[in-house]
Design a protein around this motif. Structure first.
Motif, short mmCIF file in Angstrom:
data_model
loop_
_atom_site.label_atom_id
_atom_site.label_comp_id
_atom_site.label_asym_id
_atom_site.label_seq_id
_atom_site.Cartn_x
_atom_site.Cartn_y
_atom_site.Cartn_z
N SER A 238 0.83 -1.21 0.00
CA SER A 238 0.00 0.00 0.00
C SER A 238 0.86 1.25 0.00
CB SER A 238 -0.89 0.01 1.24
OG SER A 238 -1.60 1.24 1.36
N HIS A 241 -0.91 7.33 3.69
CA HIS A 241 -2.24 7.62 4.20
C HIS A 241 -3.22 8.11 3.13
CE1 HIS A 241 -5.24 8.86 7.14
NE2 HIS A 241 -5.31 10.04 6.54
N THR A 244 -4.10 5.06 -0.71
CA THR A 244 -4.36 3.67 -0.34
C THR A 244 -5.31 2.93 -1.28
OG1 THR A 244 -6.19 4.35 1.09
CG2 THR A 244 -3.99 4.18 2.09
N ARG A 248 -5.75 -1.29 -2.55
CA ARG A 248 -6.93 -2.07 -2.16
C ARG A 248 -7.63 -2.64 -3.39
NH1 ARG A 248 -7.73 2.19 1.44
NH2 ARG A 248 -9.48 2.99 0.23
N LEU A 264 -2.56 -6.96 2.69
CA LEU A 264 -2.18 -5.60 2.32
C LEU A 264 -1.10 -5.15 3.30
CD1 LEU A 264 -3.06 -3.44 0.23
CD2 LEU A 264 -4.45 -2.44 2.03
N SER A 266 0.93 -2.34 4.76
CA SER A 266 0.57 -0.91 4.82
C SER A 266 1.49 -0.14 5.74
CB SER A 266 -0.87 -0.78 5.33
OG SER A 266 -1.20 0.55 5.63
N ALA A 270 -1.28 4.60 7.48
CA ALA A 270 -2.41 4.26 6.62
C ALA A 270 -3.19 3.05 7.14
CB ALA A 270 -1.93 3.98 5.20
N LEU A 271 -2.79 2.50 8.27
CA LEU A 271 -3.45 1.29 8.77
C LEU A 271 -4.93 1.52 9.03
CD1 LEU A 271 -0.81 -0.17 11.26
CD2 LEU A 271 -1.65 -1.25 9.16
N ASN A 274 -6.97 1.89 5.78
CA ASN A 274 -7.07 0.59 5.10
C ASN A 274 -7.98 -0.36 5.87
OD1 ASN A 274 -5.60 0.72 2.64
ND2 ASN A 274 -3.67 0.72 3.78
N LEU A 283 -4.16 -7.45 6.93
CA LEU A 283 -3.45 -6.19 7.00
C LEU A 283 -2.19 -6.37 7.84
CD1 LEU A 283 -3.73 -3.20 6.13
CD2 LEU A 283 -4.97 -2.78 8.27
N ASP A 287 6.75 -0.01 7.60
CA ASP A 287 7.15 1.32 7.14
C ASP A 287 8.44 1.30 6.34
OD1 ASP A 287 5.10 3.11 8.16
OD2 ASP A 287 5.79 2.52 10.15
#
Length: 482
Positions: A238, A241, A244, A248, A264, A266, A270-271, A274, A283, A287
């Motif tokens: 992903s 923020h 995203t 998806r 995904l 992430s 952005a967690l 998402n 998920l 980083d």
């Protein structure tokens, strides 16, 4: 079913010679070709005046046969010749035509025009007098049937040899399509294309129509004894923020394609966004490049690129993914981020990985290749060779090329696919198939075909979010066919 080859002009000539060597006279092949054109016309048009334009070569010979066949069926036929027949077979066909032959440019009733002036082997621009006559007839008739290819079109490139080529509503070709029938603008200039079997010899080809016959026997169907992990684990990377949605879309498409587990990966910022949109898709937070690599260590395939970013950390993540051993589908930003050092991207690829650029992205990592290769097919093949990976060059005439020289051209892409996010869905479909064990070439070909078929079923108004939900019906039909 065997995959359907696309033959170059040279390969088509080899097929002609093979048939003759096997005992089929040229005149018989010409008779079969003309009969096939006449049948195609009769099936699509009401009886009406027909003007058959005949050139000096064997394409013109086909035209004389068409004229005789339609006249025998009661159609009013006039024949107009550019020049006297120049081959033995064309002369025999001319002598078998019992009607008159008018000079080039003669007056006649408006109606259907059959273009048998020049075929796919033409290698020079049309002469001005020929262009003027064809332009006038095209404007007056609006119904042109081309024999083999519309006159003025290169059989090998699909481009006019000069400034102009005739536009047809129907083109009847023989044995197999040629590049002119599958590459734009030729594909549009040909109108409806009918491929008629006339008994030519077999010729080995490395270029195919992207149709299920090409890959259905190796499609990764689930087994009754399987479980989610045996159906393949797909990772999708992903963006941050505010970026995203593209990932998806890819993740959902991969799940619809049959991958058993889709995760995904992430950034932490952005967690939440998402998570608010995900259900069956897992998920995982990551980083840094090292964290991304660790999160994808057990993946069978990974999609990276949709809205992934164009900064150095994004580049480092792609390089880290190259160390996982997973099959990679590299799209969008993950291509562009290597625009200043494409060799660094190629160095991390395996022969089964897939690059999915549109023309702009292609130009960034293969600068000048499209302009100098002659065709999109040649450009994609050379790109695959340089990259050492499968290359899917997106467009209305999508080309999939393998480093070993195999290539396939998609014929089913509708205009509705020209919408934001559709490429992200395609990357996800390829990744989902790849995760289940399809090789890169088959995954790319099947993904492109399924993607286009789903869009065709929806029709106008399609948006990318619609596509994953359309995939099950396409897969159901493929299953029944299998």
């Amino acid at each position: 079913m065997s995959p359907r080859s696309i033959l170059t002009v040279t390969e088509m000539a080899q097929a002609d010679r093979a048939a003759v060597a096997a005992g089929t006279p040229v005149a018989r092949l010409m008779q079969r070709a003309g009969q096939a054109v006449a049948r195609a016309i009769e099936a699509r048009f009401d009886p009406q005046p027909v003007r058959v334009l005949c050139g000096p070569g064997d394409n013109g010979g086909d035209g004389y046969v068409v004229a005789a066949e339609l006249a025998a069926r009661g159609w009013p036929v006039a024949v107009e010749a550019l020049a006297s027949p120049a081959t033995d077979a064309a002369r025999r066909a001319r002598s078998a035509w019992k009607g008159q032959v008018a000079d080039w440019g003669a007056d006649g009733p408006e109606g259907l025009v059959v273009d048998a002036v020049f075929g796919a082997g033409l290698n020079r621009p049309l002469e001005p007098g020929v262009v003027r006559r064809l332009e006038a007839l095209e404007a007056g008739s609006r119904q042109v049937v081309a024999v083999d290819v519309p006159s003025g079109l290169s059989g090998d490139t699909g481009r006019p040899l000069g400034a102009w080529a005739l536009s047809a509503v129907l083109t009847v070709t023989f044995q197999a399509r040629k590049p002119a029938h599958v590459l734009y603008p030729g594909r549009e200039l040909c109108g409806e294309i009918v491929v008629a079997e006339i008994g030519l010899g077999d010729v080995a080809s490395r270029l195919f129509e992207n149709d299920p016959d090409l890959w259905i026997d190796r499609f990764p169907w689930p087994r009754a004894s399987g479980h989610k992990h045996s159906r393949g684990r797909l990772g999708v990377i992903s963006g941050g923020h505010w970026r995203t949605g593209a990932a998806r879309l890819a993740a959902r498409a991969g799940l619809r394609a049959g991958a058993g587990v889709v995760t995904l990966v992430s950034p932490r910022d952005a967690l939440a966004v998402n998570a608010a949109h995900l259900e069956a898709i897992m998920l995982a937070p990551a980083d840094t490049a090292d964290e991304v690599e660790a999160a994808c260590a057990e993946m069978d395939a990974i999609v990276v690129g949709p809205a992934a970013g164009l900064d150095e950390p994004a580049r480092e993540k792609v390089q880290a993914l190259g160390r996982t051993g997973a099959a990679l589908v590299i799209d969008a930003d993950a291509i562009t981020v290597f625009r200043h050092a494409p060799a660094d991207l190629f160095a991390l690829l395996d022969i089964d990985d897939v690059l999915t650029p549109h023309e702009g992205e292609f130009e960034r990592i293969f600068p000048g290749l499209l302009a100098t290769s002659g065709t999109r097919i040649a450009a994609a093949r050379e790109a695959a060779r340089r990259a050492g990976a499968v290359v899917l060059l997106k467009g209305a005439d999508t080309v999939v090329a393998h480093p070993d020289g195999r290539a396939a051209v998609s014929l089913n892409a509708p205009p509705w696919l020209a919408t934001a996010g559709s490429g992200d869905v395609l990357a996800g479909l390829i990744g989902g198939l790849h995760a289940q064990g399809a090789n890169g070439f088959d995954a790319a070909c099947a993904g492109a075909w399924i993607h286009a078929e789903a869009a065709e079923r929806f029709g106008p108004g399609l948006i990318a979010e619609d596509l994953p939900g359309l995939v099950p019906a396409v897969l159901s039909d493929l299953w029944a066919r299998h």
